[in-house]
Each structure stands twice: as structure tokens, then as C-alpha cells.
Design a protein around this motif. Structure first.
Motif, PDB file in Angstrom:
ATOM      1  N   PRO A 126      -2.481   5.883   2.275  1.00  0.00           N
ATOM      2  CA  PRO A 126      -2.666   6.908   1.245  1.00  0.00           C
ATOM      3  C   PRO A 126      -2.540   6.279  -0.139  1.00  0.00           C
ATOM      4  CG  PRO A 126      -0.557   7.185   2.368  1.00  0.00           C
ATOM      5  CD  PRO A 126      -1.290   6.090   3.068  1.00  0.00           C
ATOM      6  N   VAL A 127      -3.171   6.903  -1.114  1.00  0.00           N
ATOM      7  CA  VAL A 127      -3.099   6.393  -2.483  1.00  0.00           C
ATOM      8  C   VAL A 127      -2.260   7.327  -3.339  1.00  0.00           C
ATOM      9  CG1 VAL A 127      -5.277   5.131  -2.387  1.00  0.00           C
ATOM     10  CG2 VAL A 127      -5.271   7.495  -3.125  1.00  0.00           C
TER      11      VAL A 127
ATOM     12  N   ALA B 294      -1.914   1.934  -3.687  1.00  0.00           N
ATOM     13  CA  ALA B 294      -1.576   2.245  -2.298  1.00  0.00           C
ATOM     14  C   ALA B 294      -0.118   2.683  -2.207  1.00  0.00           C
ATOM     15  CB  ALA B 294      -1.796   1.025  -1.418  1.00  0.00           C
ATOM     16  N   VAL B 295       0.149   3.678  -1.377  1.00  0.00           N
ATOM     17  CA  VAL B 295       1.519   4.146  -1.154  1.00  0.00           C
ATOM     18  C   VAL B 295       2.115   3.287  -0.048  1.00  0.00           C
ATOM     19  CG1 VAL B 295       2.964   6.087  -0.453  1.00  0.00           C
ATOM     20  CG2 VAL B 295       0.970   6.481  -1.902  1.00  0.00           C
ATOM     21  N   GLU B 296       2.946   2.335  -0.432  1.00  0.00           N
ATOM     22  CA  GLU B 296       3.563   1.403   0.509  1.00  0.00           C
ATOM     23  C   GLU B 296       4.886   1.940   1.052  1.00  0.00           C
ATOM     24  OE1 GLU B 296       2.149  -1.417   1.481  1.00  0.00           O
ATOM     25  OE2 GLU B 296       0.490  -1.432   0.060  1.00  0.00           O
TER      26      GLU B 296
ATOM     27  N   SER C  15       1.427  12.488  -2.452  1.00  0.00           N
ATOM     28  CA  SER C  15       2.262  11.303  -2.250  1.00  0.00           C
ATOM     29  C   SER C  15       2.122  10.386  -3.458  1.00  0.00           C
ATOM     30  CB  SER C  15       1.831  10.555  -0.990  1.00  0.00           C
ATOM     31  OG  SER C  15       2.049  11.351   0.145  1.00  0.00           O
ATOM     32  N   PHE C  16       3.212   9.679  -3.773  1.00  0.00           N
ATOM     33  CA  PHE C  16       3.238   8.781  -4.921  1.00  0.00           C
ATOM     34  C   PHE C  16       3.761   7.422  -4.496  1.00  0.00           C
ATOM     35  CE2 PHE C  16       3.482  13.087  -6.377  1.00  0.00           C
ATOM     36  CZ  PHE C  16       2.584  13.122  -7.426  1.00  0.00           C
ATOM     37  N   CYS C  17       3.384   6.385  -5.237  1.00  0.00           N
ATOM     38  CA  CYS C  17       3.765   5.019  -4.875  1.00  0.00           C
ATOM     39  C   CYS C  17       5.187   4.673  -5.301  1.00  0.00           C
ATOM     40  CB  CYS C  17       2.779   4.026  -5.479  1.00  0.00           C
ATOM     41  SG  CYS C  17       2.775   3.990  -7.283  1.00  0.00           S
ATOM     42  N   CYS C  18       5.729   5.408  -6.289  1.00  0.00           N
ATOM     43  CA  CYS C  18       7.060   5.076  -6.795  1.00  0.00           C
ATOM     44  C   CYS C  18       7.688   6.290  -7.474  1.00  0.00           C
ATOM     45  CB  CYS C  18       6.977   3.915  -7.787  1.00  0.00           C
ATOM     46  SG  CYS C  18       6.059   4.314  -9.293  1.00  0.00           S
ATOM     47  N   ALA C  19       8.961   6.166  -7.808  1.00  0.00           N
ATOM     48  CA  ALA C  19       9.680   7.253  -8.467  1.00  0.00           C
ATOM     49  C   ALA C  19       9.127   7.518  -9.865  1.00  0.00           C
ATOM     50  CB  ALA C  19      11.167   6.925  -8.537  1.00  0.00           C
TER      51      ALA C  19
END
Length: 61
Positions: A8-9, A16-18, A32-36
Motif C-alpha cells: 500500500p502507498v 510505500a507503507v513499510e 494508511s500512512f508511511c509514518c507518524a
């Protein structure tokens, strides 16, 4: 041939959501998010689209 799953991005920056756990419920569904950082900025830019008390972050042990 191996089938590669698409990650997911991030709803804000497109990376990219790692790491799972940075999610936000909105009127249109879960984002969804990749970081806070991206998670905290999105509601500031889209105040009328987020649901109250919907920020879910990864819990520390």
C-alpha cells in the motif's frame, strides 16, 4: 513466475507503507500512512474528511 504483492502507498506522500499501524478512519474509509509525520499532517490538511478519535498508531510495548 513469482507474483509480487503490491505494498500500500501512503495517502499523503505516496511512499510505500513499510510499517503497519499508522491508520486513519475517514468518511470514505481507512487510509494508511508511511509514518507518524504523514499521519499527523493529513488531518490538518483535510479537517472535514476525518472522523473524530480515529487516529490509530502502532502501540509501543
Amino acid at each position: 513466475m513469482a507474483v509480487e504483492k503490491k505494498k500500500p502507498v501512503c495517502a499523503l506522500c505516496g511512499q510505500a507503507v513499510e510499517i503497519k499501524g499508522f491508520d486513519l478512519k475517514t468518511e470514505t474509509g481507512k487510509l494508511s500512512f508511511c509514518c507518524a509525520g504523514c499521519l499527523s499532517i493529513y488531518p490538518l490538511l483535510n479537517d472535514n474528511k476525518t472522523l473524530t478519535d480515529s487516529i490509530q498508531t502502532k502501540k509501543k510495548r
